[in-house]
Every structure is written in C-alpha cells, then in structure tokens.
Motif scaffolding. Structure first.
Motif, PDB file in Angstrom:
ATOM      1  N   ALA A 144       0.828  -1.201   0.000  1.00 40.05           N
ATOM      2  CA  ALA A 144       0.000   0.000   0.000  1.00 40.05           C
ATOM      3  C   ALA A 144       0.862   1.249   0.000  1.00 40.05           C
ATOM      4  O   ALA A 144       2.027   1.237   0.412  1.00 40.05           O
ATOM      5  CB  ALA A 144      -0.929   0.015   1.220  1.00 40.05           C
ATOM      6  N   PHE A 145       0.254   2.339  -0.466  1.00 42.37           N
ATOM      7  CA  PHE A 145       0.854   3.665  -0.407  1.00 42.37           C
ATOM      8  C   PHE A 145      -0.097   4.568   0.358  1.00 42.37           C
ATOM      9  O   PHE A 145      -1.309   4.561   0.125  1.00 42.37           O
ATOM     10  CB  PHE A 145       1.082   4.217  -1.812  1.00 42.37           C
ATOM     11  CG  PHE A 145       1.495   5.664  -1.833  1.00 42.37           C
ATOM     12  CD1 PHE A 145       2.770   6.044  -1.437  1.00 42.37           C
ATOM     13  CD2 PHE A 145       0.602   6.647  -2.243  1.00 42.37           C
ATOM     14  CE1 PHE A 145       3.154   7.381  -1.455  1.00 42.37           C
ATOM     15  CE2 PHE A 145       0.976   7.980  -2.274  1.00 42.37           C
ATOM     16  CZ  PHE A 145       2.259   8.348  -1.872  1.00 42.37           C
TER      17      PHE A 145
ATOM     18  N   PHE B 132      -0.981  10.254  -5.427  1.00 44.21           N
ATOM     19  CA  PHE B 132      -1.711   9.074  -5.889  1.00 44.21           C
ATOM     20  C   PHE B 132      -1.389   8.776  -7.347  1.00 44.21           C
ATOM     21  O   PHE B 132      -1.393   7.619  -7.769  1.00 44.21           O
ATOM     22  CB  PHE B 132      -3.225   9.265  -5.718  1.00 44.21           C
ATOM     23  CG  PHE B 132      -3.683   9.335  -4.289  1.00 44.21           C
ATOM     24  CD1 PHE B 132      -3.059   8.598  -3.305  1.00 44.21           C
ATOM     25  CD2 PHE B 132      -4.754  10.133  -3.933  1.00 44.21           C
ATOM     26  CE1 PHE B 132      -3.486   8.654  -1.975  1.00 44.21           C
ATOM     27  CE2 PHE B 132      -5.195  10.195  -2.622  1.00 44.21           C
ATOM     28  CZ  PHE B 132      -4.563   9.457  -1.643  1.00 44.21           C
TER      29      PHE B 132
ATOM     30  N   ALA C 118       1.750   6.731  -7.337  1.00 46.57           N
ATOM     31  CA  ALA C 118       1.502   5.364  -6.882  1.00 46.57           C
ATOM     32  C   ALA C 118       0.820   4.543  -7.971  1.00 46.57           C
ATOM     33  O   ALA C 118       1.150   3.372  -8.195  1.00 46.57           O
ATOM     34  CB  ALA C 118       0.652   5.390  -5.616  1.00 46.57           C
ATOM     35  N   ARG C 119      -0.126   5.164  -8.651  1.00 47.07           N
ATOM     36  CA  ARG C 119      -0.812   4.458  -9.737  1.00 47.07           C
ATOM     37  C   ARG C 119       0.174   4.119 -10.861  1.00 47.07           C
ATOM     38  O   ARG C 119       0.182   3.000 -11.391  1.00 47.07           O
ATOM     39  CB  ARG C 119      -1.962   5.318 -10.273  1.00 47.07           C
ATOM     40  CG  ARG C 119      -2.804   4.619 -11.339  1.00 47.07           C
ATOM     41  CD  ARG C 119      -3.945   5.511 -11.825  1.00 47.07           C
ATOM     42  NE  ARG C 119      -4.950   5.716 -10.787  1.00 47.07           N
ATOM     43  CZ  ARG C 119      -5.102   6.850 -10.100  1.00 47.07           C
ATOM     44  NH1 ARG C 119      -4.306   7.891 -10.348  1.00 47.07           N
ATOM     45  NH2 ARG C 119      -6.028   6.956  -9.182  1.00 47.07           N
TER      46      ARG C 119
ATOM     47  N   VAL D 178       1.208   0.525  -7.607  1.00 47.32           N
ATOM     48  CA  VAL D 178       0.840   0.220  -6.220  1.00 47.32           C
ATOM     49  C   VAL D 178      -0.682   0.100  -6.161  1.00 47.32           C
ATOM     50  O   VAL D 178      -1.401   1.054  -6.478  1.00 47.32           O
ATOM     51  CB  VAL D 178       1.333   1.313  -5.255  1.00 47.32           C
ATOM     52  CG1 VAL D 178       1.010   0.915  -3.816  1.00 47.32           C
ATOM     53  CG2 VAL D 178       2.821   1.546  -5.431  1.00 47.32           C
TER      54      VAL D 178
ATOM     55  N   ARG E 130      -3.023  -0.419  -3.634  1.00 53.39           N
ATOM     56  CA  ARG E 130      -3.838   0.234  -2.617  1.00 53.39           C
ATOM     57  C   ARG E 130      -3.269   1.613  -2.319  1.00 53.39           C
ATOM     58  O   ARG E 130      -2.103   1.750  -1.951  1.00 53.39           O
ATOM     59  CB  ARG E 130      -3.882  -0.607  -1.341  1.00 53.39           C
ATOM     60  CG  ARG E 130      -4.549  -1.978  -1.525  1.00 53.39           C
ATOM     61  CD  ARG E 130      -6.029  -1.825  -1.854  1.00 53.39           C
ATOM     62  NE  ARG E 130      -6.695  -3.130  -1.943  1.00 53.39           N
ATOM     63  CZ  ARG E 130      -7.966  -3.296  -2.285  1.00 53.39           C
ATOM     64  NH1 ARG E 130      -8.709  -2.249  -2.587  1.00 53.39           N
ATOM     65  NH2 ARG E 130      -8.498  -4.503  -2.337  1.00 53.39           N
ATOM     66  N   ARG E 131      -4.119   2.644  -2.460  1.00 50.07           N
ATOM     67  CA  ARG E 131      -3.693   4.028  -2.258  1.00 50.07           C
ATOM     68  C   ARG E 131      -4.636   4.681  -1.256  1.00 50.07           C
ATOM     69  O   ARG E 131      -5.845   4.799  -1.509  1.00 50.07           O
ATOM     70  CB  ARG E 131      -3.708   4.775  -3.601  1.00 50.07           C
ATOM     71  CG  ARG E 131      -2.766   4.159  -4.632  1.00 50.07           C
ATOM     72  CD  ARG E 131      -2.907   4.803  -5.997  1.00 50.07           C
ATOM     73  NE  ARG E 131      -4.183   4.495  -6.633  1.00 50.07           N
ATOM     74  CZ  ARG E 131      -4.397   3.438  -7.416  1.00 50.07           C
ATOM     75  NH1 ARG E 131      -3.410   2.568  -7.646  1.00 50.07           N
ATOM     76  NH2 ARG E 131      -5.572   3.241  -7.957  1.00 50.07           N
ATOM     77  N   CYS E 132      -4.083   5.103  -0.129  1.00 50.11           N
ATOM     78  CA  CYS E 132      -4.889   5.633   0.962  1.00 50.11           C
ATOM     79  C   CYS E 132      -4.437   7.036   1.343  1.00 50.11           C
ATOM     80  O   CYS E 132      -3.266   7.394   1.170  1.00 50.11           O
ATOM     81  CB  CYS E 132      -4.812   4.724   2.187  1.00 50.11           C
ATOM     82  SG  CYS E 132      -5.480   3.061   1.901  1.00 50.11           S
TER      83      CYS E 132
ATOM     84  N   ALA F 178      -8.726   8.230  -3.366  1.00 53.22           N
ATOM     85  CA  ALA F 178      -8.196   7.281  -2.374  1.00 53.22           C
ATOM     86  C   ALA F 178      -9.123   6.081  -2.238  1.00 53.22           C
ATOM     87  O   ALA F 178     -10.342   6.180  -2.426  1.00 53.22           O
ATOM     88  CB  ALA F 178      -8.036   7.973  -1.018  1.00 53.22           C
TER      89      ALA F 178
ATOM     90  N   TRP G 106      -5.637  -4.136   2.513  1.00 50.88           N
ATOM     91  CA  TRP G 106      -4.318  -4.120   1.872  1.00 50.88           C
ATOM     92  C   TRP G 106      -3.874  -5.529   1.514  1.00 50.88           C
ATOM     93  O   TRP G 106      -3.364  -5.775   0.422  1.00 50.88           O
ATOM     94  CB  TRP G 106      -3.287  -3.475   2.784  1.00 50.88           C
ATOM     95  CG  TRP G 106      -3.489  -2.007   2.994  1.00 50.88           C
ATOM     96  CD1 TRP G 106      -4.313  -1.178   2.287  1.00 50.88           C
ATOM     97  CD2 TRP G 106      -2.853  -1.192   3.983  1.00 50.88           C
ATOM     98  NE1 TRP G 106      -4.235   0.106   2.778  1.00 50.88           N
ATOM     99  CE2 TRP G 106      -3.353   0.130   3.808  1.00 50.88           C
ATOM    100  CE3 TRP G 106      -1.926  -1.438   4.998  1.00 50.88           C
ATOM    101  CZ2 TRP G 106      -2.941   1.186   4.622  1.00 50.88           C
ATOM    102  CZ3 TRP G 106      -1.514  -0.388   5.803  1.00 50.88           C
ATOM    103  CH2 TRP G 106      -2.017   0.916   5.615  1.00 50.88           C
TER     104      TRP G 106
END
Length: 494
Positions: A133-134, A144, A147-148, A152, A154-156, A228, A485
C-alpha cells in the motif's frame, strides 16, 4: 538521511526492509508513506507506522521532502524502530513561487513537482520490498498519480487532523460553486453534515481568501481525496460523534473513512531544558500548573505576547510557558519549518514580569517536552493553539484546555472543542489580560464552564484509551484497513 534520494537503513546493514523479514525468511508486508512538511505531519504518520509494525507485523518507509531535512527531523527519524525506515525525495525547485506564498501552497507545489521522483522511488520499493500500500497525507493527494504509475494497488489518504476538517475538504469542491463569496463574510455559520456549525471567520484559514493560489490548491485536494481507496483519520468517535456517524455510512463516490486515533507520541524526553522544567513540575502541587505552548510552529504578535504574560500573572495560577520570539512583521506560523526562536524571547516580556512571577511561573525558551509535561501530575490545564496533535495529546492525558487558535485549521478546532464537545474554554477574540486571566482561572479552578470541561475531558480520555485497545473502535478500524491491503496483494498487480 540525505536529500539525494538515499535511504536510512534501520537495524543491520542489509537495508531498510531487512527488519521486516519473517521467521520463514519472507519479507513482511510493506507500506510507503509520504510525509508532507511539518513535524505535525511526520509524528502521527510515524506513530501509524509503529502501530502497523507492533499490531500487524508490517514494515514501513517514510518518504520525506528535502525542504524539511532539519536537525530535528533527522533526530526524530533516527529514533524510530527498525521496522520504520525513511527515505528522502530529491529537492525540487520552488524559486519561482512568489515571496510570501502560503505554506499550504509551498507544500502542495513541492508534492506535485515530486511526482516523477516519487514514481521512481515507489517502483524501486516494489522491487525491493513486499509493498502492499501507499499512504499520502493531506497535502500529498497528487502523489496518488505516482503510486498508480508505479503499480501500487492500494492508495490511501492519511488525514492527520480531524473529521470536521475532512468533512469540509470533501464538500469543498461543491461549496466552491455554491458559495461564491468569501467564507469570512457568510451571514450564518457554515453547517455541514454531523458537524458543529462554524462561523465564517473560523473556517479553515487557507480558505479565507479565494484570490490566493492556496485556496485553489485546497479545492484541488478536496476533489483529489476521492481518488483514495480509504481515508485514515487521526481522530476518534467520542470527540466528534456527529461527523463520525455520518462518515461511517458508505456514500457513492467517497472513500471509506476510518478513525484510527489518537496517534500520539508515547515518550519524547530529549531536548534542551527538559530536565529543568520537569524538575520544577515535580515541586508543584497536583493539577496546579497551566502549561502554555503554541506548538512547534506558532508565535504571537508582541502585543498579544505582552497581554498573555500579564494575564497569566493576573490569573494567580502557576504556569509553565514555552516562550518564543514574537511574530511581528511576519505571520503567526513563521516558525513552521523551524521551531527555534530567532531572537531572545524573554526580551519581549513586560518589564519586571520575570521577577514578579518567579515563585509561581517557569519560562522555557522555544521548546519543552510536551508529552511529558502533559503527562505530569502537576499539570492541570493546557493553554494551546489547538493544533490537532496538541489537542489529542491533551485529551489522551486528561488535561482540559484553554483555546487560543492561531492558523491552519486551529480556529475551526477551537469552535469544535469549545462549542461542540465541550473540552475547552476559548479565550475571547479581543485578547486582553483580564479575559485571558478569566479563561485560565475558569479551567484551572473548575468554575463556570470549567467544571464541565474538566468532566468532559476525563470522559474523553477514557474513550480514547478504550478505542485503542484490542477490540476497540480505532484498533478495529486499523485492522479492517490492513485487511483490505492484504486482500489487494492477493489480487495481484494492476
């Protein structure tokens, strides 16, 4: 930690992920966390990382910006356990920003301009760790995209302040259209689902001037938050029951919201003057001292600083005051990136004040070990700027508050604390010495509203502790997030 993108290795010399190896030799699940500038952002994210390690066996890497590579931050990062590593992003050029640009603008620009470098760092972490996760904090929503791009799954979002402010941010894109004028000019308080009504002038400071680029950045972030998968909030249900109930209900197009707080430091004992002020507290009666501090970034104009001194004297209460040089000629958040006073702060106190209060007060320049002061039996009240970390620390230690907000979301927090949950008495806007003295006495002596404030804070202290225990609301919320996650890992890459 260096500013060239190198990492700090915890534990042995095999790399920051070595500490996360399981007994079977597998790498532990790993989380990358982006920390936008400010110790008020770093500390709760570090506490989240520590809790993920101790409760769920996850390791983490805290990704920091070059602009905050201070000695204070380096020392803090070096003190973290082996399961929590850190890595600095390379510096970005902000020289084109106008002089006097808002802190929120600078943080947002730094994050947006760091997306290419962050994409490379996250891709590297995917190769060298078991990255599941990020997590980005509130000014890092543009990350985000990185991260995409790095794959990655899962992005929170980690929201280090409270549910009231999150509610405002989530509604801000719509409010931007519906409220064409300035918030400060609203004829009625702003009313949002489940929230305490907030008078226009007390709405989040970065929203108070729509012509400032900072305002447009905040609207941008509010829209970006919906990218998110989940929002982790450093708050707990009992202190914000209204928005907690609203945000717990699923809403199409809005990420799930999980209150996982309070995330506060358990110990912070290093720093100059710590031993002296704690020894002074040891000599004071139980619950007799009001602790006065405006956080790591706050400073007062000299006239308010003078009135505060005379108000403390007039109150007749014992006090421990963290004194900083005044903010004249600058802003009340001038110390945001550097908490040290630039000049001798004692030189700005009223003539004779130090001698007259020597028997009942103690003055500490720039810094005090806040957690240890609030935990001390002699501390009976906290005159605070209402920064959310300080609020949570006060509640976790059962210390009632005198609210004196300065910047950011602090005025909004003061409304929620004083008019909503009832955990503080707010100093009136015209901050004369008599009004300051009256507010301090009200809390310290338990007179007027002070008795109810003290009762409510004791109730919230218990609720905060109960939520963090196994099976409590906050513990269960974090466990649910970790579960998503791990399920995301099982589903493979995007």
């Amino acid at each position: 930690m260096e500013a060239n993108g190198s990492s700090r290795c915890n534990g042995n010399g095999n790399g920051y992920y070595a500490a996360g190896a399981t007994a079977a030799g597998e790498l532990a699940p790993h989380v990358a966390m982006l920390v936008t500038p400010g110790m008020g952002h770093l500390i709760p994210l570090a506490e989240l990382a520590k809790r993920l390690a101790s409760r769920h066996g996850l390791t983490s890497t805290l990704l920091t910006f070059a602009s905050t590579a201070s000695a204070t931050q380096r020392a803090f990062l070096a003190s973290l356990p082996p399961a929590v590593a850190s890595r600095a992003l390379p510096p970005v050029d902000l020289s084109d920003l106008p002089a006097g640009s808002a802190i929120e603008t600078r943080m947002s620009e730094e994050c947006a301009r760091s997306v290419p470098a962050l994409t490379a760092v996250l891709a590297d972490l995917r190769r060298t760790t078991r990255l599941v996760a990020f997590v980005a904090d509130l000014f890092g929503a543009d990350a985000f995209d990185a991260a995409r791009a790095a794959g990655v799954r899962r992005r929170c979002l980690f929201f280090p302040t409270n549910l009231h402010v999150l509610t405002l941010m989530l509604h801000l894109p719509d409010l931007d259209v519906a409220q064409p004028g300035e918030f400060r000019d609203l004829p009625e308080p702003l009313r949002l689902p489940g929230c305490v009504p907030v008078p226009g002038p007390d709405v989040l400071m970065p929203l108070q001037d729509k012509s400032d680029p900072c305002y447009r950045w905040m609207v941008h972030h509010g829209a970006k938050y919906r990218d998110a998968d989940a929002v982790l909030v450093n708050s707990f249900d009992a202190v914000e029951p209204g928005p907690a109930a609203v945000l717990r209900r699923p809403e199409p197009g809005r990420p799930a919201v999980f209150p996982v707080g309070p995330l506060i430091q358990s110990v912070h004992s290093k720093g100059g003057g710590a031993a002296e002020c704690l020894e002074w507290l040891d000599r004071q009666p139980a619950r007799s001292v009001v602790f006065v501090s405006f956080g790591s970034g706050g400073a007062l104009p000299s006239e308010e600083m003078r009135e505060l001194a005379l108000g403390l004297e007039q109150s007749g209460q014992r006090f421990l005051w963290v004194v900083r040089s005044p903010s004249d000629g600058g802003a009340v958040n001038d110390n945001y990136y550097d908490a040290e006073s630039k000049r001798d702060p004692f030189a700005y106190l009223p003539d004779g004040f130090v001698d007259r209060t020597r028997g009942v007060g103690m003055l500490v320049p720039s810094w005090a070990p806040q957690i240890r002061v609030l935990a001390h039996a002699a501390t009976g009240g906290f005159l605070t700027h209402c920064g959310w970390n300080s609020v949570l620390e006060s509640l976790a230690h059962g210390v009632p508050m005198v609210a004196w907000p300065l910047y950011a979301e602090q005025r909004q927090n003061a409304v929620m604390l004083a008019e909503g949950v009832g955990a503080a008495v707010r100093v009136p806007e015209a901050k004369g010495r008599a009004k300051i003295a009256a507010a301090v006495r009200e809390v310290m002596e338990g007179v007027g509203r002070g008795a109810e404030v003290r009762r409510k804070v004791a109730e919230l202290q218990k609720a905060a502790a109960d939520g963090l225990r196994d099976g409590g609301n906050a513990a269960a919320a974090l466990a649910e997030v970790v579960g998503t996650w791990m399920r995301g890992e099982d589903q493979g890459d995007e």
